[in-house]
Design a protein around this motif. Structure first.
Motif, PDB file in Angstrom:
ATOM      1  N   PRO A 167      -1.925  -0.950  12.691  1.00  0.00           N
ATOM      2  CA  PRO A 167      -2.796  -1.324  11.570  1.00  0.00           C
ATOM      3  C   PRO A 167      -2.088  -1.978  10.390  1.00  0.00           C
ATOM      4  CG  PRO A 167      -2.323   1.019  11.487  1.00  0.00           C
ATOM      5  CD  PRO A 167      -1.654   0.490  12.731  1.00  0.00           C
ATOM      6  N   GLY A 168      -0.774  -2.019  10.398  1.00  0.00           N
ATOM      7  CA  GLY A 168      -0.041  -2.501   9.236  1.00  0.00           C
ATOM      8  C   GLY A 168       0.174  -4.007   9.229  1.00  0.00           C
ATOM      9  N   ALA A 169       0.519  -4.509   8.071  1.00  0.00           N
ATOM     10  CA  ALA A 169       0.951  -5.896   7.870  1.00  0.00           C
ATOM     11  C   ALA A 169       1.644  -5.919   6.517  1.00  0.00           C
ATOM     12  CB  ALA A 169      -0.224  -6.867   7.896  1.00  0.00           C
ATOM     13  N   ASP A 170       2.517  -6.909   6.310  1.00  0.00           N
ATOM     14  CA  ASP A 170       3.290  -6.894   5.062  1.00  0.00           C
ATOM     15  C   ASP A 170       2.505  -7.419   3.868  1.00  0.00           C
ATOM     16  OD1 ASP A 170       3.285  -9.612   5.508  1.00  0.00           O
ATOM     17  OD2 ASP A 170       5.451  -9.796   5.792  1.00  0.00           O
ATOM     18  N   ALA A 171       1.275  -7.883   4.087  1.00  0.00           N
ATOM     19  CA  ALA A 171       0.417  -8.310   2.981  1.00  0.00           C
ATOM     20  C   ALA A 171      -0.998  -7.830   3.253  1.00  0.00           C
ATOM     21  CB  ALA A 171       0.441  -9.831   2.832  1.00  0.00           C
ATOM     22  N   ALA A 172      -1.688  -7.406   2.205  1.00  0.00           N
ATOM     23  CA  ALA A 172      -3.050  -6.899   2.355  1.00  0.00           C
ATOM     24  C   ALA A 172      -3.990  -7.955   2.928  1.00  0.00           C
ATOM     25  CB  ALA A 172      -3.575  -6.411   1.008  1.00  0.00           C
ATOM     26  N   ALA A 199       3.771   2.293  13.205  1.00  0.00           N
ATOM     27  CA  ALA A 199       3.927   2.072  11.764  1.00  0.00           C
ATOM     28  C   ALA A 199       5.329   1.581  11.475  1.00  0.00           C
ATOM     29  CB  ALA A 199       3.667   3.367  10.998  1.00  0.00           C
ATOM     30  N   GLY A 200       5.429   0.592  10.615  1.00  0.00           N
ATOM     31  CA  GLY A 200       6.722   0.168  10.111  1.00  0.00           C
ATOM     32  C   GLY A 200       7.145   1.048   8.955  1.00  0.00           C
ATOM     33  N   ALA A 201       8.299   0.739   8.384  1.00  0.00           N
ATOM     34  CA  ALA A 201       8.802   1.519   7.257  1.00  0.00           C
ATOM     35  C   ALA A 201       7.786   1.508   6.120  1.00  0.00           C
ATOM     36  CB  ALA A 201      10.133   0.937   6.774  1.00  0.00           C
ATOM     37  N   GLY A 202       7.448   2.695   5.618  1.00  0.00           N
ATOM     38  CA  GLY A 202       6.509   2.818   4.517  1.00  0.00           C
ATOM     39  C   GLY A 202       5.050   2.817   4.924  1.00  0.00           C
ATOM     40  N   GLU A 203       4.760   2.627   6.207  1.00  0.00           N
ATOM     41  CA  GLU A 203       3.370   2.572   6.669  1.00  0.00           C
ATOM     42  C   GLU A 203       2.888   3.894   7.259  1.00  0.00           C
ATOM     43  OE1 GLU A 203       3.160  -2.204   7.813  1.00  0.00           O
ATOM     44  OE2 GLU A 203       3.447  -0.708   9.402  1.00  0.00           O
ATOM     45  N   GLY A 204       3.689   4.949   7.105  1.00  0.00           N
ATOM     46  CA  GLY A 204       3.329   6.231   7.674  1.00  0.00           C
ATOM     47  C   GLY A 204       1.969   6.749   7.222  1.00  0.00           C
ATOM     48  N   PRO A 205       1.677   6.765   5.900  1.00  0.00           N
ATOM     49  CA  PRO A 205       0.363   7.253   5.463  1.00  0.00           C
ATOM     50  C   PRO A 205      -0.798   6.482   6.079  1.00  0.00           C
ATOM     51  CG  PRO A 205       1.879   7.177   3.613  1.00  0.00           C
ATOM     52  CD  PRO A 205       2.582   6.506   4.766  1.00  0.00           C
ATOM     53  N   LEU A 206      -0.663   5.163   6.177  1.00  0.00           N
ATOM     54  CA  LEU A 206      -1.707   4.346   6.788  1.00  0.00           C
ATOM     55  C   LEU A 206      -1.906   4.731   8.251  1.00  0.00           C
ATOM     56  CD1 LEU A 206      -3.628   1.875   6.948  1.00  0.00           C
ATOM     57  CD2 LEU A 206      -1.602   0.465   7.410  1.00  0.00           C
ATOM     58  N   ALA A 207      -0.814   4.814   8.998  1.00  0.00           N
ATOM     59  CA  ALA A 207      -0.914   5.122  10.431  1.00  0.00           C
ATOM     60  C   ALA A 207      -1.472   6.524  10.658  1.00  0.00           C
ATOM     61  CB  ALA A 207       0.455   4.980  11.083  1.00  0.00           C
ATOM     62  N   ARG A 208      -1.032   7.481   9.849  1.00  0.00           N
ATOM     63  CA  ARG A 208      -1.540   8.848  10.016  1.00  0.00           C
ATOM     64  C   ARG A 208      -3.024   8.933   9.687  1.00  0.00           C
ATOM     65  NH1 ARG A 208       3.697   9.879   7.959  1.00  0.00           N
ATOM     66  NH2 ARG A 208       2.933  10.032   5.811  1.00  0.00           N
ATOM     67  N   HIS A 209      -3.465   8.168   8.685  1.00  0.00           N
ATOM     68  CA  HIS A 209      -4.887   8.137   8.340  1.00  0.00           C
ATOM     69  C   HIS A 209      -5.706   7.558   9.499  1.00  0.00           C
ATOM     70  CE1 HIS A 209      -8.578   7.490   6.068  1.00  0.00           C
ATOM     71  NE2 HIS A 209      -8.541   6.210   6.427  1.00  0.00           N
TER      72      HIS A 209
END
Length: 341
Positions: A167-172, A199-209
């Motif tokens: 679900p991540g990307a480096d820009a919203a 999840a990449g670095a710093g994307e843990g909260p997003l991935a867990r959600h």
């Protein structure tokens, strides 16, 4: 001839994982055309394992800059490169950075502010793989933009046959809403498929959600505190049933490994950064009345309106009709039974 006496090809590509992987055809062409040369890739240090996995760079020279900028300098302490290749951009900053090393030859696109660089003209509306192959073709090095695969990883997948959702990307602007990723992951999970959320670095909260909303166990999340180590990530993607992802590095990894994918595009047209037009890849993009190559801001602070036009139902249907891995143009069995989501 050892590494201290071999002539060197220095390639500047100090960007991200997707940028490295879209440069694979050009790197392979250089390796093929200059077999007696050491190939040094100037790129961020965190890409060292990925660069090694391509088999196309002998070593990595750590180099990076904020955003997609050009590094201020390169920590180069050897003889002048026989050839320097600018795969970073087309402007004076990257040209001048390489010219300071006094290479025997410099391969780069022409720019009026650096008239000493006699390269081909830059085309802003060109696919990234084709762009760098055309550059090398101009200098007499044949390059095929379809020569994009990397060797399969030697590591064993931690979740063979799983559907990988990223679900991540480096820009919203390129980040599809997490609740929609969760709805897709939940539909796949309920239809009996193992689902892994990366999840990449710093994307843990997003991935867990996303995992929690999809009804997945916490163990379904890979990465987050830091990047997933490249060997494990490549094994996960190579062994996956498919990858569901936005326009980001993991999409290019799926392409490079031949893994089926559903890729969601928003501010930038897939004709600039999308996977090849093959049955195993599904591209979703709704440009509306503006089908220009860059109708939105790829680095904007909010999800792009074109990305928001993509529905959960579309993504599930695209996943459902993907062919099995390795089947090429054959249809394969449906991933999600029709009507099950």
């Amino acid at each position: 001839m050892d590494e201290t006496t071999r002539p060197c090809v220095l390639v500047l590509r100090a960007l991200g994982l997707g940028d490295l992987l879209t440069a694979v055809p050009a790197l392979r062409a250089l390796r093929r055309a200059l077999p007696g040369h050491e190939v040094v890739l100037a790129a961020p240090g965190r890409l060292a394992d990925a660069a090694a996995a391509t088999g196309l760079a002998d070593r990595l020279l750590p180099a990076s800059a904020p955003g997609r900028g050009v590094p201020a300098e390169l920590a180069w302490d050897g003889p002048a490169p026989a050839v320097a290749v600018d795969l970073h951009g087309n402007g004076p900053p990257s040209h001048l950075l390489l010219q300071r090393l006094r290479p025997g030859r410099l391969f780069a696109y022409a720019h009026p502010a650096t008239p000493a660089v006699a390269g081909p003209p830059w085309r802003p509306d060109e696919h990234e793989r084709e762009r760098w192959c055309r550059l090398l073709d101009w200098y007499g090095i044949p390059a095929d933009p379809q020569d994009l695969f990397i060797p399969p990883p030697t590591e064993v997948s931690p979740a063979p046959g799983a559907v990988v959702v990223h679900p991540g990307a480096d820009a919203a602007a390129r980040r599809w809403p997490p609740e929609r990723f969760a709805a897709v992951a939940g539909a796949l999970h309920r239809s009996g498929h193992e689902v892994v959320v990366t999840a990449g670095a710093g994307e843990g909260p997003l991935a867990r959600h996303v995992a929690a909303e999809a009804g997945l166990a916490p163990e379904a999340v890979q990465g987050g505190a830091g990047d997933v180590p490249f060997g494990r990530l490549a094994a996960l993607v190579a062994g996956a049933r498919c990858v569901v992802v936005g326009d980001t590095g993991l999409a290019h990894l799926a392409t490079a490994l031949g893994t089926p994918s559903v890729v969601l595009f928003g501010p930038v047209a897939p004709r600039l950064w999308g996977p090849p037009a093959r049955p195993r890849h599904r591209v979703l993009w709704h440009p509306g009345g503006d089908a220009s190559p860059r109708p939105g801001d790829a680095h904007g602070p909010l999800p792009d309106e074109r990305l928001l036009r993509i529905t959960v139902e579309e993504v599930v249907e695209a996943v459902r009709t993907l062919p099995e891995p390795g089947l090429g143009t054959r249809a394969g069995r449906p991933l999600v039974p029709e009507g099950s989501w």
